[in-house]
Design an enzyme around this catalytic site. Structure first.
Site, PDB file in Angstrom:
ATOM      1  N   THR A 115       0.818  -1.224   0.000  1.00 55.37           N
ATOM      2  CA  THR A 115       0.000   0.000   0.000  1.00 55.37           C
ATOM      3  C   THR A 115       0.848   1.269   0.000  1.00 55.37           C
ATOM      4  OG1 THR A 115      -1.514   1.294   1.380  1.00 55.37           O
ATOM      5  CG2 THR A 115      -0.140  -0.273   2.521  1.00 55.37           C
ATOM      6  N   TYR A 139      -1.674   0.158  10.073  1.00 52.00           N
ATOM      7  CA  TYR A 139      -2.015  -0.487   8.797  1.00 52.00           C
ATOM      8  C   TYR A 139      -0.789  -0.488   7.873  1.00 52.00           C
ATOM      9  CZ  TYR A 139      -3.924  -1.099   4.131  1.00 52.00           C
ATOM     10  OH  TYR A 139      -4.138  -1.539   2.840  1.00 52.00           O
TER      11      TYR A 139
HETATM   12  N1  UFG Z   1     -12.916  11.289   2.360  1.00 50.07           N
HETATM   13  C1  UFG Z   1     -13.873  12.257   2.601  1.00 50.07           C
HETATM   14  N2  UFG Z   1     -15.093  11.845   3.042  1.00 50.07           N
HETATM   15  C2  UFG Z   1     -15.418  10.547   3.265  1.00 50.07           C
HETATM   16  C3  UFG Z   1     -14.432   9.558   3.002  1.00 50.07           C
HETATM   17  C4  UFG Z   1     -13.196   9.978   2.556  1.00 50.07           C
HETATM   18  O1  UFG Z   1     -13.635  13.450   2.436  1.00 50.07           O
HETATM   19  O2  UFG Z   1     -16.547  10.267   3.677  1.00 50.07           O
HETATM   20  C5  UFG Z   1     -11.610  11.702   1.852  1.00 50.07           C
HETATM   21  C6  UFG Z   1     -10.456  11.256   2.736  1.00 50.07           C
HETATM   22  O3  UFG Z   1     -10.214  12.177   3.731  1.00 50.07           O
HETATM   23  C7  UFG Z   1      -9.331  11.133   1.707  1.00 50.07           C
HETATM   24  C8  UFG Z   1     -10.044  10.732   0.413  1.00 50.07           C
HETATM   25  O4  UFG Z   1     -11.413  11.073   0.609  1.00 50.07           O
HETATM   26  O5  UFG Z   1      -8.754  12.368   1.503  1.00 50.07           O
HETATM   27  C9  UFG Z   1      -9.947   9.246   0.116  1.00 50.07           C
HETATM   28  O6  UFG Z   1     -10.339   8.526   1.276  1.00 50.07           O
HETATM   29  P1  UFG Z   1     -10.540   6.954   1.323  1.00 50.07           P
HETATM   30  O7  UFG Z   1     -10.952   6.629   2.737  1.00 50.07           O
HETATM   31  O8  UFG Z   1     -11.420   6.516   0.216  1.00 50.07           O
HETATM   32  O9  UFG Z   1      -9.107   6.390   1.009  1.00 50.07           O
HETATM   33  P2  UFG Z   1      -7.710   6.680   1.733  1.00 50.07           P
HETATM   34  O10 UFG Z   1      -6.957   7.615   0.834  1.00 50.07           O
HETATM   35  O11 UFG Z   1      -7.857   7.071   3.129  1.00 50.07           O
HETATM   36  O12 UFG Z   1      -7.110   5.207   1.784  1.00 50.07           O
HETATM   37  C10 UFG Z   1      -6.562   4.576   0.685  1.00 50.07           C
HETATM   38  C11 UFG Z   1      -6.792   3.076   0.823  1.00 50.07           C
HETATM   39  C12 UFG Z   1      -6.100   2.543   2.056  1.00 50.07           C
HETATM   40  C13 UFG Z   1      -4.649   2.928   1.956  1.00 50.07           C
HETATM   41  C14 UFG Z   1      -4.477   4.386   1.754  1.00 50.07           C
HETATM   42  C15 UFG Z   1      -3.048   4.703   1.495  1.00 50.07           C
HETATM   43  O13 UFG Z   1      -8.154   2.800   0.889  1.00 50.07           O
HETATM   44  O14 UFG Z   1      -6.266   1.162   2.130  1.00 50.07           O
HETATM   45  O15 UFG Z   1      -5.207   4.828   0.629  1.00 50.07           O
HETATM   46  O16 UFG Z   1      -2.759   5.944   1.966  1.00 50.07           O
HETATM   47  F1  UFG Z   1      -3.997   2.590   3.078  1.00 50.07           F
END
Ligand code: UFG
Length: 323
Positions: A115, A139
């Site tokens: 990841t 994680y």
């Molecule tokens: N976000 C929102 N509102 C929401 C959900 C997410 O604004 O309801 C934002 C988050 O703050 C982030 C972006 O949308 O900026 C993407 O969020 P996700 O939760 O979809 O994904 P992440 O970037 O947090 O996580 C992804 C993978 C993880 C991995 C990570 C690596 O899903 O498994 O990237 O940094 F670890």
């Protein structure tokens, strides 16, 4: 025979479909705790748990396994901070069981789902493979620990591995046979689609004061079918005798949370409420991959670079499962 551990889950099921399309035989080892039985539409399902080493031994006894693809893991960064034990036990310790049984059976080829979270807060962007790995949550830490163990096992036991570090996996199979569905939903695109379909009253933007053009976080959204093609290239590479290696997998294109929301509104032709809330802990402002290495070394060519086309595929699937 290719063993797909966690092949009933979102990413594993897409790779399973592609492998079968290309004539590989697959067996899916999954405890169905997060995965879906209905997603195992190709290959054979073996109901087993990585915490139970005897069950892993059984699957290796039953099938002539040539290589392993390992997707089984918990995936929520926030949860990993609150309950690190869950992540170290499942994502790290149970992976050691899998590696142990592989070695017992002289199976020495594995593709591992790593990841972007292994990099921690980016020191520069786009993030290439030379970027320092300093994870900021359990994680990412547990995934990095597996990468390190595989490196040592390579030196000591000749284990050949490819670690693929995904950025933001998204989208669904264009035929909508399979797609993304977590319970409870935790990822941005399916959450926005839930708002579009009326299952959720709004979509919350976590933070609008980031140092980006529109103040919201920028991520690199990479389509799951493109991830599948990268796995197949990596598998062929290992089966042809390739050396162990690590690759970042992203489009190299960043989209902000607001841009993703606007793209969903355009694709679905639905309007819905957008609420701005505080930042979520542990979110870096910008995460964008450099995937030059995998393109040059394995010849990977992502097909889905337009965020609207990515969302269309996710929307088709989302409508199908929410009829
Ligand atoms: N976000 C929102 N509102 C929401 C959900 C997410 O604004 O309801 C934002 C988050 O703050 C982030 C972006 O949308 O900026 C993407 O969020 P996700 O939760 O979809 O994904 P992440 O970037 O947090 O996580 C992804 C993978 C993880 C991995 C990570 C690596 O899903 O498994 O990237 O940094 F670890």
């Amino acid at each position: 025979m290719i063993l797909i551990v966690g092949g009933a889950g979102y990413i594993g099921s897409h790779i399973n479909k592609e492998l079968n399309k290309q004539g590989y035989q697959t067996v899916i080892f999954d405890n169905l705790s997060k995965g879906h039985k209905e997603a195992v539409r190709w290959g054979e399902l073996f109901d087993g748990d990585l915490s139970n080493i005897e069950q892993i031994r059984e699957v290796f006894k039953k099938y002539p396994i040539d290589a392993v693809l390992h997707f089984a893991a918990f995936i929520e960064v926030g949860e990993s901070v609150k309950d690190p034990q869950k992540y170290y036990q499942n994502n790290f310790k149970n992976t050691l069981n899998l590696l142990q049984v592989m070695l017992e059976n002289n199976v020495k080829k594995i593709i591992f789902s790593s990841t972007a979270a292994t990099f921690g807060s980016p020191e520069y962007t786009p993030i290439d493979e030379k970027h320092p790995q300093n994870p900021i949550n359990p994680y990412g830490q547990a995934k990095l620990m597996v990468e390190k163990v595989m490196r040592d096992y390579d030196v000591a036991y000749g284990l050949r591995y490819v670690a693929l570090r995904y950025f933001n996996a998204c989208g669904a199979d264009v035929e909508a046979d399979i797609g993304e569905s977590h319970n409870p939903e935790s990822h941005l695109i399916p959450l926005i689609l839930d708002a579009a379909i009326g299952k959720r009253e709004d979509i919350k933007i976590f933070g609008t004061d980031y140092p980006t053009e529109d103040g919201t976080c920028i991520r690199d959204y990479v389509h799951v079918t493109d991830l599948a093609s990268a796995h197949i290239l990596a598998l062929k590479y290992l089966l042809d005798g390739g050396e162990s290696d690590c690759f970042n997998l992203g489009n190299g294109l960043g989209f902000s949370v607001r841009q993703v929301i606007d793209a969903v509104k355009t694709v679905t032709k639905k309007d819905f409420k957008v609420t701005e809330v505080e930042r979520r802990d542990g979110d870096p402002a910008i995460l964008v991959a450099s995937s030059e290495k995998v393109k040059n070394k394995l010849g990977w060519k992502p097909q889905f670079t337009d965020i609207k086309v990515i969302i269309e595929s996710a929307w088709k699937w989302h409508q199908k499962i929410n009829i």
